[in-house]
Design a protein around this motif. Structure first.
Motif, PDB file in Angstrom:
ATOM      1  N   VAL A 188      11.764   0.743  16.059  1.00 11.63           N
ATOM      2  CA  VAL A 188      10.885   0.815  17.227  1.00 11.63           C
ATOM      3  C   VAL A 188       9.430   0.969  16.791  1.00 11.63           C
ATOM      4  CG1 VAL A 188      10.210   2.283  19.186  1.00 11.63           C
ATOM      5  CG2 VAL A 188      12.611   1.634  18.862  1.00 11.63           C
ATOM      6  N   LEU A 189       9.186   1.854  15.822  1.00  7.12           N
ATOM      7  CA  LEU A 189       7.822   2.068  15.340  1.00  7.12           C
ATOM      8  C   LEU A 189       7.239   0.800  14.727  1.00  7.12           C
ATOM      9  CD1 LEU A 189       8.089   5.604  13.651  1.00  7.12           C
ATOM     10  CD2 LEU A 189       7.477   5.034  16.012  1.00  7.12           C
ATOM     11  N   TYR A 190       8.081   0.047  14.058  1.00  7.19           N
ATOM     12  CA  TYR A 190       7.616  -1.191  13.430  1.00  7.19           C
ATOM     13  C   TYR A 190       7.409  -2.310  14.454  1.00  7.19           C
ATOM     14  CZ  TYR A 190       7.362  -5.182  10.280  1.00  7.19           C
ATOM     15  OH  TYR A 190       6.955  -6.316   9.622  1.00  7.19           O
ATOM     16  N   GLU A 191       8.382  -2.473  15.354  1.00  5.98           N
ATOM     17  CA  GLU A 191       8.334  -3.588  16.303  1.00  5.98           C
ATOM     18  C   GLU A 191       7.263  -3.411  17.365  1.00  5.98           C
ATOM     19  OE1 GLU A 191      11.213  -5.934  19.542  1.00  5.98           O
ATOM     20  OE2 GLU A 191      12.056  -4.359  18.254  1.00  5.98           O
ATOM     21  N   PHE A 192       7.147  -2.198  17.907  1.00  5.89           N
ATOM     22  CA  PHE A 192       6.236  -1.977  19.036  1.00  5.89           C
ATOM     23  C   PHE A 192       4.902  -1.339  18.646  1.00  5.89           C
ATOM     24  CE2 PHE A 192      10.558  -1.849  20.963  1.00  5.89           C
ATOM     25  CZ  PHE A 192      10.448  -3.010  21.710  1.00  5.89           C
ATOM     26  N   GLY A 193       4.813  -0.840  17.411  1.00  6.35           N
ATOM     27  CA  GLY A 193       3.558  -0.265  16.952  1.00  6.35           C
ATOM     28  C   GLY A 193       2.993  -0.967  15.739  1.00  6.35           C
ATOM     29  N   GLU A 194       3.759  -1.934  15.224  1.00  2.00           N
ATOM     30  CA  GLU A 194       3.360  -2.664  14.015  1.00  2.00           C
ATOM     31  C   GLU A 194       2.976  -1.685  12.901  1.00  2.00           C
ATOM     32  OE1 GLU A 194       1.661  -6.855  15.583  1.00  2.00           O
ATOM     33  OE2 GLU A 194       0.433  -5.136  16.185  1.00  2.00           O
ATOM     34  N   GLU A 195       3.779  -0.603  12.836  1.00  4.87           N
ATOM     35  CA  GLU A 195       3.556   0.455  11.850  1.00  4.87           C
ATOM     36  C   GLU A 195       4.282   0.116  10.552  1.00  4.87           C
ATOM     37  OE1 GLU A 195       2.414   2.798   9.650  1.00  4.87           O
ATOM     38  OE2 GLU A 195       1.677   3.595  11.580  1.00  4.87           O
ATOM     39  N   ARG A 196       3.520  -0.146   9.490  1.00  4.72           N
ATOM     40  CA  ARG A 196       4.099  -0.578   8.221  1.00  4.72           C
ATOM     41  C   ARG A 196       4.857   0.539   7.505  1.00  4.72           C
ATOM     42  NH1 ARG A 196      -0.777  -3.221   5.040  1.00  4.72           N
ATOM     43  NH2 ARG A 196      -1.822  -1.402   5.973  1.00  4.72           N
ATOM     44  N   HIS A 197       4.548   1.778   7.841  1.00  5.22           N
ATOM     45  CA  HIS A 197       5.202   2.912   7.195  1.00  5.22           C
ATOM     46  C   HIS A 197       6.237   3.539   8.133  1.00  5.22           C
ATOM     47  CE1 HIS A 197       2.135   2.494   4.103  1.00  5.22           C
ATOM     48  NE2 HIS A 197       1.223   2.481   5.064  1.00  5.22           N
ATOM     49  N   SER A 198       6.878   2.723   8.912  1.00  4.50           N
ATOM     50  CA  SER A 198       7.764   3.191   9.978  1.00  4.50           C
ATOM     51  C   SER A 198       8.937   4.014   9.462  1.00  4.50           C
ATOM     52  CB  SER A 198       8.283   2.000  10.786  1.00  4.50           C
ATOM     53  OG  SER A 198       8.993   1.106   9.962  1.00  4.50           O
ATOM     54  N   ARG A 199       9.545   3.626   8.360  1.00  2.00           N
ATOM     55  CA  ARG A 199      10.737   4.344   7.875  1.00  2.00           C
ATOM     56  C   ARG A 199      10.365   5.746   7.402  1.00  2.00           C
ATOM     57  NH1 ARG A 199      14.853   1.198   8.327  1.00  2.00           N
ATOM     58  NH2 ARG A 199      14.650  -1.064   8.186  1.00  2.00           N
ATOM     59  N   ARG A 200       9.286   5.840   6.683  1.00  2.00           N
ATOM     60  CA  ARG A 200       8.832   7.152   6.204  1.00  2.00           C
ATOM     61  C   ARG A 200       8.497   8.071   7.374  1.00  2.00           C
ATOM     62  NH1 ARG A 200       4.405   7.904   1.402  1.00  2.00           N
ATOM     63  NH2 ARG A 200       4.038  10.160   1.629  1.00  2.00           N
ATOM     64  N   ILE A 201       7.803   7.539   8.364  1.00  2.00           N
ATOM     65  CA  ILE A 201       7.425   8.335   9.532  1.00  2.00           C
ATOM     66  C   ILE A 201       8.655   8.710  10.352  1.00  2.00           C
ATOM     67  CG2 ILE A 201       6.176   8.245  11.730  1.00  2.00           C
ATOM     68  CD1 ILE A 201       4.073   6.497  10.270  1.00  2.00           C
ATOM     69  N   ALA A 202       9.581   7.783  10.521  1.00  2.00           N
ATOM     70  CA  ALA A 202      10.793   8.059  11.289  1.00  2.00           C
ATOM     71  C   ALA A 202      11.594   9.194  10.659  1.00  2.00           C
ATOM     72  CB  ALA A 202      11.646   6.799  11.385  1.00  2.00           C
ATOM     73  N   ARG A 203      11.713   9.196   9.341  1.00  2.00           N
ATOM     74  CA  ARG A 203      12.449  10.281   8.669  1.00  2.00           C
ATOM     75  C   ARG A 203      11.785  11.622   8.922  1.00  2.00           C
ATOM     76  NH1 ARG A 203      12.972   6.377   4.458  1.00  2.00           N
ATOM     77  NH2 ARG A 203      11.144   7.273   3.375  1.00  2.00           N
ATOM     78  N   ALA A 204      10.467  11.654   8.871  1.00  2.00           N
ATOM     79  CA  ALA A 204       9.748  12.906   9.112  1.00  2.00           C
ATOM     80  C   ALA A 204       9.923  13.386  10.552  1.00  2.00           C
ATOM     81  CB  ALA A 204       8.261  12.709   8.793  1.00  2.00           C
ATOM     82  N   ILE A 205       9.866  12.467  11.500  1.00  2.00           N
ATOM     83  CA  ILE A 205      10.045  12.838  12.904  1.00  2.00           C
ATOM     84  C   ILE A 205      11.433  13.408  13.142  1.00  2.00           C
ATOM     85  CG2 ILE A 205      10.236  11.917  15.257  1.00  2.00           C
ATOM     86  CD1 ILE A 205       8.005   9.949  14.573  1.00  2.00           C
ATOM     87  N   LYS A 206      12.439  12.801  12.558  1.00  2.00           N
ATOM     88  CA  LYS A 206      13.818  13.251  12.784  1.00  2.00           C
ATOM     89  C   LYS A 206      14.114  14.588  12.106  1.00  2.00           C
ATOM     90  CE  LYS A 206      16.673  11.895  14.736  1.00  2.00           C
ATOM     91  NZ  LYS A 206      17.029  12.226  16.141  1.00  2.00           N
ATOM     92  N   GLN A 207      13.256  15.042  11.224  1.00  2.00           N
ATOM     93  CA  GLN A 207      13.426  16.343  10.590  1.00  2.00           C
ATOM     94  C   GLN A 207      12.811  17.471  11.413  1.00  2.00           C
ATOM     95  OE1 GLN A 207      11.819  15.902   6.626  1.00  2.00           O
ATOM     96  NE2 GLN A 207      13.422  14.470   5.990  1.00  2.00           N
ATOM     97  N   MET A 208      12.113  17.122  12.496  1.00  2.00           N
ATOM     98  CA  MET A 208      11.529  18.145  13.362  1.00  2.00           C
ATOM     99  C   MET A 208      12.619  18.905  14.099  1.00  2.00           C
ATOM    100  SD  MET A 208       8.247  16.075  14.980  1.00  2.00           S
ATOM    101  CE  MET A 208       7.625  17.540  15.848  1.00  2.00           C
ATOM    102  N   GLU A 209      12.381  20.186  14.316  1.00  2.00           N
ATOM    103  CA  GLU A 209      13.365  21.023  15.003  1.00  2.00           C
ATOM    104  C   GLU A 209      13.341  20.811  16.507  1.00  2.00           C
ATOM    105  OE1 GLU A 209      12.820  25.069  13.896  1.00  2.00           O
ATOM    106  OE2 GLU A 209      13.367  24.761  11.791  1.00  2.00           O
ATOM    107  N   SER A 210      12.171  20.449  17.051  1.00  2.00           N
ATOM    108  CA  SER A 210      12.072  20.221  18.492  1.00  2.00           C
ATOM    109  C   SER A 210      10.972  19.205  18.759  1.00  2.00           C
ATOM    110  CB  SER A 210      11.767  21.522  19.246  1.00  2.00           C
ATOM    111  OG  SER A 210      10.481  21.997  18.896  1.00  2.00           O
ATOM    112  N   TYR A 211      10.984  18.681  19.968  1.00  2.00           N
ATOM    113  CA  TYR A 211      10.001  17.677  20.380  1.00  2.00           C
ATOM    114  C   TYR A 211       9.342  18.109  21.686  1.00  2.00           C
ATOM    115  CZ  TYR A 211      12.817  15.072  17.036  1.00  2.00           C
ATOM    116  OH  TYR A 211      13.494  14.686  15.910  1.00  2.00           O
ATOM    117  N   ASP A 212       8.761  19.301  21.644  1.00  2.00           N
ATOM    118  CA  ASP A 212       8.153  19.832  22.863  1.00  2.00           C
ATOM    119  C   ASP A 212       6.635  19.898  22.799  1.00  2.00           C
ATOM    120  OD1 ASP A 212       7.918  21.837  21.006  1.00  2.00           O
ATOM    121  OD2 ASP A 212       9.128  23.313  22.099  1.00  2.00           O
ATOM    122  N   SER A 213       6.034  19.307  21.769  1.00  2.00           N
ATOM    123  CA  SER A 213       4.586  19.359  21.619  1.00  2.00           C
ATOM    124  C   SER A 213       4.060  18.050  21.048  1.00  2.00           C
ATOM    125  CB  SER A 213       4.184  20.518  20.696  1.00  2.00           C
ATOM    126  OG  SER A 213       2.829  20.407  20.297  1.00  2.00           O
TER     127      SER A 213
END
Length: 351
Positions: A188-213
């Motif tokens: 999603v990050l790559y297709e809709f944001g044209e983010e070249r570092h999408s896999r690295r960023i996705a791994r970091a996001i999924k390591q977050m404990e919550s998504y309230d901020s």
């Protein structure tokens, strides 16, 4: 003006914060205002604005503002319409709809639809309207939505990670992030944001404990991003991608464009503003295809059939230096416009 992807980035956030969470108080400067209204009316320019109604074009007909927002384009359009004209306004955003209903209460020409412009055909049919004289749309996110941190669109103002255009339905980005796997998120990050570092960023996001901020999410993306660009927050493309995905923005644009062909009368006008390359590319290719009568399925045929040309040669306009100086968020905008030809619509051409 040269067309390139870097010139079609989404509007950047202002660092100036607001002291209120009341989204109705936020200012939104309508981009390419005069140009868009003139285009949807099929004139080169609008009369000089005065208090004298004789300076109004007094155009009759049925028009659609597919993205009402705070009504900047709609209000200027109404000033050029006759008393017997009709303006139908669409928006997903409940706050925008509240503003639209206030306008409708003072102007009987205005009809309000709280829904995506992807429902164009069905929503108009429910009103007994089969065709219109003009369609205009200002795509993407509006300044009030960015400036209100509680909506979740901002990476500079804290709020819930929501990002829904229509807060009355659907799942938020936070709810989606709780369930999505790393690979899907990266795609999603790559297709809709044209983010070249999408896999690295996705791994970091999924390591977050919550998504309230939103600020916490933006910080995680910032730390994970290995290549910061000067003047651009590292979370810009990731936030764009999640917003576009959760709201099905590109799918809605595709549906809207396809419906514009049978909805517009012969001689009717289409005017669409976009702010990033993903949207602009779709509009450009759509208008090129339907103005030339050239379709991908015909490319390898030895004798391609003659196809209808549903639009005149499209035109493109960017903001002036004066506008971008006054409103920096306008700098990435493109207005594409075309006139509907008198060829009968043949749905089989699209199949």
């Amino acid at each position: 003006m040269v067309e390139n992807d870097s010139a079609n980035q989404p509007p950047q956030e202002s660092v100036t914060d607001k002291n209120t969470s009341d989204e109705l108080s936020f200012v939104h400067d309508a981009v390419l205002l005069q140009e868009t209204v003139a285009a949807v009316l099929g004139v080169k320019s609008l009369p000089k604005q005065t208090d004298d109604r004789q300076n109004s074009l007094q155009m009759s007909g049925i028009y659609v503002d597919a993205t009402f927002g705070r009504g900047g384009h709609s209000r200027l359009l109404l000033s050029q319409l006759a008393d017997d004209a009709t303006l139908i306004v669409f928006d997903k955003d409940p706050t925008a709809i509240s503003v639209a209903r206030e306008l409708a209460n003072t102007d009987s020409r205005v009809k309000v639809v709280h829904d995506s412009f992807a429902t164009l055909t069905d929503s108009l049919a429910a009103m007994g309207i089969m065709q219109v004289d003009g369609l205009m749309a200002d795509l993407g996110i509006s300044s009030p939505q960015i400036d209100d941190g509680s909506r979740g669109f901002s990476f500079m103002r804290d709020g819930a990670v929501d990002m829904r255009m229509d807060t009355s339905r659907g799942q938020s980005v936070a709810e989606w992030l709780e369930k999505v796997d790393d690979e899907t998120l990266a795609n999603v990050l790559y297709e809709f944001g044209e983010e070249r570092h999408s896999r690295r960023i996705a791994r970091a996001i999924k390591q977050m404990e919550s998504y309230d901020s939103t600020l916490a999410l933006a910080e995680v993306i910032k730390v994970a991003h290995p290549n910061w660009q000067r003047g651009k927050h590292p979370a810009t493309q990731s936030f764009q991608a999640m917003r576009i995905f959760i709201n099905n923005e590109l799918g809605d644009v595709d549906d809207f464009l396809e419906q514009s062909i049978p909805i517009l009368k012969a001689g009717g006008q289409l005017a669409v503003i976009s702010f990033h390359s993903l949207e602009d590319r779709r509009i450009k290719q759509f208008l090129q295809r339907h103005s030339k009568g050239q379709y991908p399925e015909d490319e390898n045929l030895p004798m391609p059939p003659k196809r209808p040309r549903y639009f005149s040669k499209p035109k493109r306009v960017g903001p002036s230096k004066a506008e971008t100086s006054q409103n920096p968020r306008a700098r990435s905008a493109w207005l594409r416009m075309a006139t509907r030809t008198d060829t009968d619509y043949l749905p089989s051409v699209e199949q």
